[in-house]
Design an enzyme around this catalytic site. Structure first.
Site, PDB file in Angstrom:
ATOM      1  CD  GLU A 117      35.264  61.056  44.156  1.00 51.88           C
ATOM      2  OE1 GLU A 117      34.729  62.180  43.293  1.00 51.88           O
ATOM      3  OE2 GLU A 117      34.816  60.717  44.875  1.00 51.88           O
ATOM      4  CG  HIS A 177      34.324  58.419  39.485  1.00 53.96           C
ATOM      5  ND1 HIS A 177      35.230  59.711  39.701  1.00 53.96           N
ATOM      6  CD2 HIS A 177      32.762  58.711  40.709  1.00 53.96           C
ATOM      7  CE1 HIS A 177      34.991  59.789  40.833  1.00 53.96           C
ATOM      8  NE2 HIS A 177      33.779  59.317  41.144  1.00 53.96           N
ATOM      9  CD  GLU A 205      28.938  59.916  40.393  1.00 54.17           C
ATOM     10  OE1 GLU A 205      29.716  58.611  40.889  1.00 54.17           O
ATOM     11  OE2 GLU A 205      28.745  60.824  41.302  1.00 54.17           O
ATOM     12  CG  HIS A 206      32.003  63.578  39.227  1.00 56.11           C
ATOM     13  ND1 HIS A 206      32.456  64.946  40.175  1.00 56.11           N
ATOM     14  CD2 HIS A 206      32.266  62.349  39.674  1.00 56.11           C
ATOM     15  CE1 HIS A 206      33.090  64.050  41.202  1.00 56.11           C
ATOM     16  NE2 HIS A 206      32.525  62.923  41.074  1.00 56.11           N
TER      17      HIS A 206
END
Lengths: 457, 434
Positions: A150, A70, A73-74
């Site tokens: 997040e 993840h 992904e950022h």
């Protein structure tokens, strides 16, 4: 009084009448470097969606670097050798487009919704970051803070998310699904830019990706564009993927999470089979139908019996996702109604299960599941995004887009006996994990760390 | 699954996208049914489906303050028994037809939506069901008792959530003494009886208060018959008392305790009505400020440069009366002051100077060229039809949209913001403040 019409044949006619032109649609082509390109033409509006799916998700991570799929992904939005940080988003926006990305246990996907005339330039951008990501320490050190925010927002301050996280961590001892997709906070705190770089180098290869394009496009033109923009990358050897199967559970597990809340929350999960062989795995289809009988629509049993009649539940649900790369779970969840306890809710949910085990399901209920399935198949054609998601998900989990309709057909063929049989076969206490939210008052302004307690009973 | 951004930041677009007559070939037709209901219709035979949305001027602004929650309960109990059908029979009937009936209630509107296959048997059955729910609800006492208890439990649960606490307090602070600022409470819901629902339904679910939007695989003649069928059995209705005026709040900062890891911060004030001529300058300007997803100033300064948040956004939400301008963010509680300082600097800078030439160009490009994406399905178009119809926007709204966006100047943005967003009225709410 109400007359029950013969809906199912009529629905089939509706489907056949409109599905006829789609015989050759979608179209698929594999490039020499292994990238597969799947195009679904939909000419209703002058728009298109490009999605690129990488078969690299949290399931592929290692202990100590949970969340790195993840985080990468950022980082994919933070610049390449040619395109500066944030420039990707600016260019998509300038084209009138919208874009985003998501990471799951099984894959990472990127998408852009754009006016169709802009597909070529957007594909060039997406192709650029497949192999030329800059990934600097400076950009990483800022973005990792965003990811920790997040996690605070989605998990630390979301009591029910904490319960889900605790349940998976307890249900799975060996399988990587025990780790949360967003990563443990401590792993995020100790992650460095090289972890992200290593992840990118390991998994971001054309032979580990599928491009899905849906919209007002010509498939031959899309194949030509894909060859031009993605064709230049060489395939790479991917890391070995070990099965990491979960050993058979031998006894019920229970876990409690304390967090600020008013209502308690109950989550129950049984180990269940995943779909591997579309033709032979009948149990998968029967479990899908069982989940729908419990909680697939307004007339389903949980809301009828538990919320409306017995009023033991504020809410109650059931879910089963058997199209996964790893291990599948069949879950119940719910909040007890005012004045009822978690134990009473658990008893009531188990009562619903027992009823199916003892008495099976009715022909009417079965027909309802089939009607829902067929109607959903028609409705999803109103959404290009839903179509692209379905294709990508099926490819990443090993099902394959060619089997999507076959699966729906098989679900429609499930019998009442098969549903009763899977209800008897899979729901053993020895394979069950139960997680409970123990509500804590919110008075007092100081942050309290959520407490997760594990205990066997 | 974890999206990089959880929320779509196009509230203003959606809210504003009043009328999206799609691209060439999509034509909005409008008429008044014999019942008095207003009808908007787009004929589309690409898919064998029919979508219907009915909006009533029956949103929570019409509820008495001591019975706050009556709008939601009335709407929620429409399908709890109607005509000759019980609650269970309605649920079963809907599922057997393959139909989907949904809905929502906001400050202005109470809405019902129907999606059904357009084939004759399914369509007729679904419309009969919707008509019965709308015109002959029974509001059974037993179901009301159950749903009242569930509402109260849901309110008590929501009152533990920092985002909900912030939203509720923010509404109360920017709309002091006004129905837009009132939220349903345990006490107000506890006071609601069956008579309240019956009266609310009779008074506000009337043909003249209804706007019916239809899109899909039916002819104009069919659409006319559908609209009349759905609204013909509704009472004629009474006239409305004028809505109470919104008064602007004085600037203040409200801090509330909560044990959360993150502070939830909202900044804003009442700002714009639907149909306001400043709509397009505010839309274009807000794209640069905090509406344009990853490319906005707020996103760039607070998230991309400093890593202080996952989510920061701003939007205008136009309503019948002045709807809010709102900035929202969440950040680790010990850096709330630092994040809020950056937000206030970005806002002040924007109010002072407006967008640069490059920013203005980028905003116009995205908004004008991106219109096609926002109307590329029946479901998306239906939402626009409903807004155009309910708020009396021109039927040419979608056709005009790109040109209206492109005509906006930097001076118009500055002037519009100066008129609608004023430092002396800005309210700040911080939940989980240290």
């Amino acid at each position: 009084m109400m007359k029950r019409t013969l809906l199912y044949p009529a629905l089939c006619v509706a489907l056949a009448a409109t599905g006829g032109t789609a015989v050759a649609n979608p179209y698929e082509k594999q490039l020499a470097n292994g990238l597969r390109v799947i195009v679904k033409e939909d000419h209703r509006a002058p728009t298109a969606i490009q999605m690129v799916w990488y078969k690299a998700g949290a399931v592929d991570e290692k202990d100590g670097t949970s969340g790195v799929a993840h985080v990468l992904e950022h980082m994919m939005f933070k610049g390449t050798q040619k395109v500066g940080p944030g420039e990707f988003s600016r260019r998509v926006a300038a084209a009138g487009g919208r874009e985003n990305a998501f990471t799951s246990t099984d894959y990472t996907a990127y998408f852009q919704m754009i006016p169709k005339a802009r597909l070529a330039e957007i594909m060039a951008l997406e192709a650029d970051r497949m192999g030329r990501l800059a990934l600097t320490e400076k950009e990483f050190s800022s973005e990792i803070k965003v990811v920790m925010e997040e996690r605070r927002m989605r998990t630390e301050d979301e009591p029910r998310a904490l319960v889900g996280e605790a349940l998976r961590a307890v249900a799975f001892q060996a399988h990587p699904y025990r780790r949360p997709v967003i990563g443990w906070m401590n792993d995020l705190e100790h992650m460095n830019w090289k972890d992200a770089r290593d992840w990118y180098r390991s998994w971001y290869a054309p032979n580990n990706a599928v491009a899905v394009i849906v919209g007002d496009v010509d498939h031959n033109e899309v194949f030509r564009l894909a060859e031009k923009h993605y064709g230049g990358y060489a395939p790479r050897a991917l890391p070995e993927r070990k099965p990491q199967r979960e050993p058979e559970q031998a006894g019920i597990k229970r876990v409690t999470v304390k967090a600020p809340s008013k209502l308690p929350y109950l989550l129950m999960a049984w180990k269940a089979p995943r779909l591997e062989d579309v033709d032979k795995d009948r149990d998968y289809y029967a479990l899908e139908v069982l989940a729908t009988v419990f909680d697939g629509h307004d007339a389903a049993r949980f809301s009828k019996h538990l919320v409306r009649e017995q009023q033991v539940a504020q809410s109650a649900g059931a879910g089963y996702d058997g199209t996964v790369r790893g291990e599948a779970l069949f879950m119940f969840d719910g909040q007890p109604a005012e004045g009822k306890t978690v134990a009473e809710l658990e008893t009531a949910l188990r009562g619903e299960l027992k009823r199916v085990q003892d008495e099976g399901v009715s022909a009417e209920e079965l027909a309802r599941v089939k009607t829902q399935t067929v109607a959903a198949q028609v409705y999803k054609r109103d959404s290009m995004m839903a179509q692209a998601m379905e294709i990508g998900h099926s490819e990443m989990t090993g099902l394959g887009w060619r089997n999507i309709d076959k699966v729906l057909e098989k679900i429609r063929g499930v019998t009442a006996e098969e549903v009763q049989a899977v209800a008897k076969k899979y729901f053993r206490d020895d394979h069950l994990t139960v997680a409970v939210l123990d509500p804590q008052p919110i008075d007092g302004s100081k942050p309290k760390k959520p407490v997760v307690q594990r205990h066997a009973r | 699954m974890i999206p990089r951004l959880m929320k779509m930041r196009f509230l203003l677009l959606l809210a504003a996208c009043v009328a999206c007559s799609a691209q060439a070939g999509v034509k909005i037709q409008q008429w008044i049914a014999p019942s008095g209901a207003k009808v908007l219709f787009v004929e589309s035979h690409d898919l064998p489906i029919l979508d219907v949305n009915i909006d009533f001027a029956a949103g929570s602004i019409h509820a008495p303050a001591d019975k706050a929650g009556v709008a939601g309960l009335t709407h929620g109990l429409l399908d709890a028994g109607a005509g000759d059908w019980s609650e269970d029979q309605i649920a079963e009937r809907q599922v057997d037809l393959g139909a989907r009936i949904g809905g929502s209630v906001d400050d202005d509107r109470a809405s019902l939506t129907l999606r059904t296959l357009s084939s004759r048997i399914e369509r007729d059955g679904a419309l009969e069901l919707l008509q019965t729910i709308l015109t002959r609800p029974l509001f059974p006492e037993a179901v009301l008792a159950r749903e009242r208890a569930r509402s109260i439990a849901a309110i008590q649960e929501a009152d533990t959530r920092p985002d909900h606490i912030a939203g509720k307090r923010f509404a109360a602070a920017i709309y002091p003494g006004h129905p837009y600022g009132v939220s349903a409470s345990v006490e107000s819901v506890g006071r609601i009886g069956r008579d309240d629902l019956v009266e609310y339904h009779q008074r506000f679910y009337t043909a003249r208060r209804a706007v019916i939007s239809i899109i899909g695989d039916v002819s104009r003649a069919d659409a006319e018959a559908i609209a009349q069928r759905l609204s013909g059995g509704l009472p004629a209705g009474r006239g409305d008392a004028p809505l109470p005026a919104v008064t602007l709040p004085k600037a203040e900062t409200v801090k509330l305790p909560h044990p959360a890891a993150q502070s939830h911060i909202l900044v804003g004030m009442p700002a714009i009505r639907r149909g306001d001529p400043d709509f397009f300058p505010l839309l274009v300007g807000n794209y640069t400020l905090g509406g344009g997803g990853f490319v906005s100033r707020l996103m760039n300064e607070v998230r991309e440069k400093r890593g202080l948040v996952y989510d920061v956004h701003s939007y205008f939400s136009p309503r019948k009366l002045e709807g809010p301008f709102q900035i929202g963010l969440q950040t680790r509680r010990d850096q709330a002051d630092a994040a809020l300082k950056v937000v206030n600097e970005v806002l002040a800078g924007f109010l002072r100077s407006g967008p640069t030439a490059a920013e203005l160009k980028a905003a116009k490009q995205n908004l004008a060229d991106g219109l096609a994406l926002r109307i590329d399905s029946n479901a998306k178009l239906l939402g626009y039809l409903a807004v155009i119809g309910f708020y009396d926007l021109p039927l040419s709204y979608l056709d005009d949209y790109p040109a209206r966006v492109k005509a906006v100047t930097a001076a118009q943005v500055r002037e519009a913001f100066a008129r609608h967003v004023k430092a002396e009225n800005l309210v700040t709410v911080v939940v989980a403040a240290d």
